[in-house]
Design a protein around this motif. Structure first.
Motif, PDB file in Angstrom:
ATOM      1  N   VAL B  26      13.533  -5.479  10.531  1.00 15.70           N
ATOM      2  CA  VAL B  26      13.285  -4.821   9.237  1.00 15.70           C
ATOM      3  C   VAL B  26      13.545  -3.313   9.372  1.00 15.70           C
ATOM      4  O   VAL B  26      14.196  -2.699   8.522  1.00 15.70           O
ATOM      5  CB  VAL B  26      11.834  -5.097   8.750  1.00 15.70           C
ATOM      6  N   ILE B  27      13.050  -2.741  10.482  1.00 11.26           N
ATOM      7  CA  ILE B  27      13.278  -1.307  10.719  1.00 11.26           C
ATOM      8  C   ILE B  27      14.783  -1.037  10.892  1.00 11.26           C
ATOM      9  O   ILE B  27      15.307  -0.048  10.382  1.00 11.26           O
ATOM     10  CB  ILE B  27      12.511  -0.830  11.993  1.00 11.26           C
ATOM     11  N   LEU B  28      15.462  -1.959  11.571  1.00  9.73           N
ATOM     12  CA  LEU B  28      16.911  -1.808  11.777  1.00  9.73           C
ATOM     13  C   LEU B  28      17.642  -1.823  10.428  1.00  9.73           C
ATOM     14  O   LEU B  28      18.564  -1.035  10.205  1.00  9.73           O
ATOM     15  CB  LEU B  28      17.420  -2.940  12.691  1.00  9.73           C
ATOM     16  N   MET B 218       4.070 -13.497  14.987  1.00 16.87           N
ATOM     17  CA  MET B 218       3.987 -12.080  14.616  1.00 16.87           C
ATOM     18  C   MET B 218       2.541 -11.615  14.790  1.00 16.87           C
ATOM     19  O   MET B 218       1.610 -12.309  14.366  1.00 16.87           O
ATOM     20  CB  MET B 218       4.396 -11.901  13.150  1.00 16.87           C
ATOM     21  N   SER B 219       2.354 -10.435  15.389  1.00 14.15           N
ATOM     22  CA  SER B 219       0.998  -9.885  15.532  1.00 14.15           C
ATOM     23  C   SER B 219       0.666  -9.063  14.285  1.00 14.15           C
ATOM     24  O   SER B 219       1.515  -8.872  13.405  1.00 14.15           O
ATOM     25  CB  SER B 219       0.931  -9.012  16.772  1.00 14.15           C
ATOM     26  N   LEU B 220      -0.563  -8.541  14.240  1.00 10.53           N
ATOM     27  CA  LEU B 220      -0.983  -7.728  13.095  1.00 10.53           C
ATOM     28  C   LEU B 220      -0.095  -6.484  12.978  1.00 10.53           C
ATOM     29  O   LEU B 220       0.339  -6.111  11.877  1.00 10.53           O
ATOM     30  CB  LEU B 220      -2.459  -7.324  13.280  1.00 10.53           C
ATOM     31  N   ILE B 221       0.204  -5.874  14.159  1.00 10.00           N
ATOM     32  CA  ILE B 221       1.070  -4.669  14.153  1.00 10.00           C
ATOM     33  C   ILE B 221       2.452  -5.018  13.593  1.00 10.00           C
ATOM     34  O   ILE B 221       3.034  -4.259  12.824  1.00 10.00           O
ATOM     35  CB  ILE B 221       1.185  -4.067  15.579  1.00 10.00           C
ATOM     36  N   ASP B 222       2.944  -6.213  13.975  1.00 11.12           N
ATOM     37  CA  ASP B 222       4.251  -6.649  13.471  1.00 11.12           C
ATOM     38  C   ASP B 222       4.237  -6.732  11.947  1.00 11.12           C
ATOM     39  O   ASP B 222       5.172  -6.291  11.274  1.00 11.12           O
ATOM     40  CB  ASP B 222       4.617  -8.010  14.071  1.00 11.12           C
ATOM     41  N   TYR B 223       3.144  -7.336  11.416  1.00 14.98           N
ATOM     42  CA  TYR B 223       3.040  -7.468   9.953  1.00 14.98           C
ATOM     43  C   TYR B 223       2.980  -6.088   9.295  1.00 14.98           C
ATOM     44  O   TYR B 223       3.624  -5.856   8.268  1.00 14.98           O
ATOM     45  CB  TYR B 223       1.803  -8.301   9.571  1.00 14.98           C
ATOM     46  N   MET B 224       2.227  -5.172   9.939  1.00 17.31           N
ATOM     47  CA  MET B 224       2.088  -3.828   9.365  1.00 17.31           C
ATOM     48  C   MET B 224       3.444  -3.106   9.367  1.00 17.31           C
ATOM     49  O   MET B 224       3.820  -2.470   8.388  1.00 17.31           O
ATOM     50  CB  MET B 224       1.050  -3.019  10.164  1.00 17.31           C
ATOM     51  N   ILE B 225       4.170  -3.234  10.490  1.00 15.94           N
ATOM     52  CA  ILE B 225       5.486  -2.572  10.582  1.00 15.94           C
ATOM     53  C   ILE B 225       6.459  -3.179   9.575  1.00 15.94           C
ATOM     54  O   ILE B 225       7.197  -2.466   8.892  1.00 15.94           O
ATOM     55  CB  ILE B 225       6.037  -2.667  12.024  1.00 15.94           C
ATOM     56  N   ALA B 227       5.690  -4.658   6.733  1.00 12.97           N
ATOM     57  CA  ALA B 227       5.310  -4.225   5.385  1.00 12.97           C
ATOM     58  C   ALA B 227       5.722  -2.766   5.162  1.00 12.97           C
ATOM     59  O   ALA B 227       6.354  -2.436   4.138  1.00 12.97           O
ATOM     60  CB  ALA B 227       3.800  -4.389   5.212  1.00 12.97           C
ATOM     61  N   GLY B 228       5.417  -1.900   6.159  1.00 13.73           N
ATOM     62  CA  GLY B 228       5.774  -0.480   6.051  1.00 13.73           C
ATOM     63  C   GLY B 228       7.283  -0.302   5.903  1.00 13.73           C
ATOM     64  O   GLY B 228       7.745   0.477   5.059  1.00 13.73           O
ATOM     65  N   GLY B 229       8.048  -1.055   6.718  1.00 17.03           N
ATOM     66  CA  GLY B 229       9.508  -0.970   6.686  1.00 17.03           C
ATOM     67  C   GLY B 229      10.058  -1.388   5.329  1.00 17.03           C
ATOM     68  O   GLY B 229      10.947  -0.741   4.772  1.00 17.03           O
ATOM     69  N   LEU B 230       9.494  -2.473   4.770  1.00 24.42           N
ATOM     70  CA  LEU B 230       9.980  -2.974   3.478  1.00 24.42           C
ATOM     71  C   LEU B 230       9.671  -1.974   2.359  1.00 24.42           C
ATOM     72  O   LEU B 230      10.517  -1.748   1.477  1.00 24.42           O
ATOM     73  CB  LEU B 230       9.357  -4.347   3.176  1.00 24.42           C
ATOM     74  N   VAL B 231       8.454  -1.388   2.421  1.00 21.28           N
ATOM     75  CA  VAL B 231       8.079  -0.392   1.397  1.00 21.28           C
ATOM     76  C   VAL B 231       9.025   0.812   1.490  1.00 21.28           C
ATOM     77  O   VAL B 231       9.576   1.264   0.473  1.00 21.28           O
ATOM     78  CB  VAL B 231       6.588   0.043   1.580  1.00 21.28           C
ATOM     79  N   ALA B 232       9.229   1.317   2.735  1.00 23.88           N
ATOM     80  CA  ALA B 232      10.110   2.478   2.935  1.00 23.88           C
ATOM     81  C   ALA B 232      11.526   2.168   2.450  1.00 23.88           C
ATOM     82  O   ALA B 232      12.160   2.997   1.777  1.00 23.88           O
ATOM     83  CB  ALA B 232      10.139   2.846   4.416  1.00 23.88           C
TER      84      ALA B 232
END
Lengths: 278, 245
Positions: B26-28, B218-225, B227-232
């Motif tokens: 997602v970040i990529l 997926m861990s909690l951090i994965d879900y957070m990243i 979600a953050g990536g999709l919002v950004a």
């Protein structure tokens, strides 16, 4: 420099990516000798022979080939004197026809065209590839491809021939043909260096054996002397030839006297016959 | 081959290595979309700098810089071509195009350096992609070092027969290098046939869809990243579409 020696290796050290793969190698190979280098996978055998034609340059120490320092001489010049036959023939064949494949090195070394033709004809006959001359090298059988890879090196007549695992993947008949080629090369006064795991092949065809383990030479000497030492072979993780192992068991069981030398099946039969008579 | 090394997985203990391939993907995608829609050199430099920071977090600056160094030549070619082909657009445009290429290459290099091909294939498979596709991806990454080794062996074999690859003029050397292609192609085709047979003999391509031995989680951090990536990503796209430059 003693020019009786074809190859002289002095205190050779070599490393790949900071990993030491050859340590303090000292070796002398005389002209006309057949020397076999043996040892387990990863012992450094192929790395060592790649120093003989300058593909690899010493990190420390010296390799002198027919008086030439390999670290000062380009591969193209050394290759004219040291013919290297690689383990897998498929890595070195590229031409459209068998005769073109043999002619490639001859042209690279600038042989005149009439000489190229004569050498190609000679190699095709000697290596029994005459009837395939117009065929693609990739359509030959594995044994024929192996012979072609040797032919393409011998054709330019290098005084030193290095063979990496010449018998790997070859059936009995092909091994016998390779043995005949070795005999022919010996008659031609070539210096031969062979790398092999095949103890049965090495015992019959080598003048001298060099044993390697973990990047070092652990022993070198006449074939019989090295092959008779079960301990040395074990250190190099090699299984002794059947005849030596059989003699060793018979001696341990006091069936044969321990001081007797047994090298061939004939020696063994004669020793047993003598013992039976006694 | 050093450029390819910068795109191969290097196992290390780092927060970036621990992330799930999907959250990193997602970040990529965020990096890819941002570099493709923005032509402002400052934005692209900021993107590039953020990848530098991530490579420090991923403990792979040395390997990553190898691929960046190798792509610099291509970036220079892109710059020159843009200056020559579009003189009206100026140097800033040419610089932005080079930076776009650099930031894309840098982000992809970091992704592949920190993501094992097997984990990537598993994640893609879990996401519903066909197995043929994921296998193709894994094999193509897996065989890069093998191909490099094959090239070395073929080069050695030809140099041993007097082929000059390190001397002579450029045309001569290029012609000699072309000779290496025949054995290399033949050998790789033979190898691919062998692999296909080996895979089939082990049941690959059968009618039953195999289950996953270790389904990726997926861990909690994965879900957070994620979600953050999709919002950004959404914000960037909306900003770009809403206020065209």
């Amino acid at each position: 420099m003693d020019y009786e020696d074809a190859i002289v290796v002095k205190n050779l050290y070599f490393s790949y990516n900071e990993k030491l793969v050859l340590k303090n190698i000292n070796l002398q190979i005389k002209k006309g000798e057949i020397v076999t280098i043996m040892g387990e996978n990863g012992a450094g055998k192929t790395t060592l022979i790649k120093h003989f034609n300058g593909l690899l340059k010493p990190k420390k120490g010296k390799v002198i080939v027919l008086g030439m320092d390999t670290s000062q001489t380009p591969v193209s010049q050394l290759a004219r004197h040291v013919g290297m036959v690689f383990q897998n023939p498929d890595y070195q064949l590229f031409a459209e026809t068998v005769e073109e494949e043999i002619a490639m090195a001859l042209r690279n070394f600038g042989f005149p065209e009439e000489k190229v033709k004569a050498r190609v004809e000679w190699a095709l006959k000697v290596f029994e590839l005459d009837r395939y001359r117009k065929r693609s090298p990739y359509l030959l059988s594995i044994g024929e491809r192996k012979r072609l890879s040797i032919a393409s090196v011998i054709s330019y007549d290098p005084p030193i021939v290095v063979l990496d695992e010449p018998t790997a993947g070859q059936d009995f008949l092909q091994k016998e043909k390779i043995a005949e080629l070795l005999f022919l090369l010996k008659q031609m006064k070539k210096t031969i260096v062979m790398v092999t795991h095949d103890v049965e092949f090495a015992i019959k065809r080598s003048d001298r054996i060099v044993l390697m383990a973990d990047g070092e030479i652990i022993a070198q000497g006449p074939t019989f002397e090295i092959m008779s030492s079960i301990e040395l072979l074990e250190r190099a993780r090699l299984k002794p030839p059947q005849i030596i192992e059989t003699a060793y068991i018979l001696k341990r069981k006091n069936i044969l006297p321990s001081e007797i030398s047994i090298f061939t099946p004939k020696d063994l039969v004669e020793a047993i016959a003598k013992n039976v008579d006694a | 081959m050093s450029m390819l090394e910068g795109f191969l997985y290097k196992p290390k203990e780092s927060p970036l290595h621990k992330l799930d391939p999907r959250s990193k993907a997602v970040i990529l995608v965020f990096y890819t979309v941002t570099s493709l829609i923005y032509l402002d050199p400052i934005v692209l430099i900021l993107l590039l700098l953020s990848v530098v920071l991530l490579s420090i977090v991923g403990k792979c600056v040395r390997e990553w810089s190898k691929s960046v160094k190798a792509t610099l030549t291509f970036a220079l070619v892109i710059f020159i071509l843009n200056v020559l082909a579009s003189p009206g657009l100026g140097y800033t445009y040419a610089l932005a195009m080079s930076l776009r290429f650099l930031s894309l290459a840098a982000a992809f290099s970091l992704y592949f350096l920190t993501t094992p091909p097997e984990a990537l294939a598993l994640s893609l498979e879990a996401a519903g992609l066909p197995r043929d596709f994921t296998l193709m991806l894994t094999l193509s990454l897996r065989f890069v070092p093998t191909l490099a080794r094959d090239l070395q062996i073929v080069t050695d074999a030809f140099r041993s027969r007097g082929l000059k690859l390190d001397s002579g003029n450029y045309v001569e050397r290029l012609y000699n290098f072309a000779k290496l292609l025949t054995p290399l192609i033949v050998f790789e085709i033979r190898r691919s046939l062998m692999i296909a047979e080996a895979l089939e003999s082990r049941g690959f391509g059968g009618a039953v869809k195999p289950s996953l031995y270790k389904p990726p989680k997926m861990s909690l951090i994965d879900y957070m990243i994620t979600a953050g990536g999709l919002v950004a990503l959404g914000v960037i796209v909306c900003y770009h579409l809403g206020f065209p430059q």
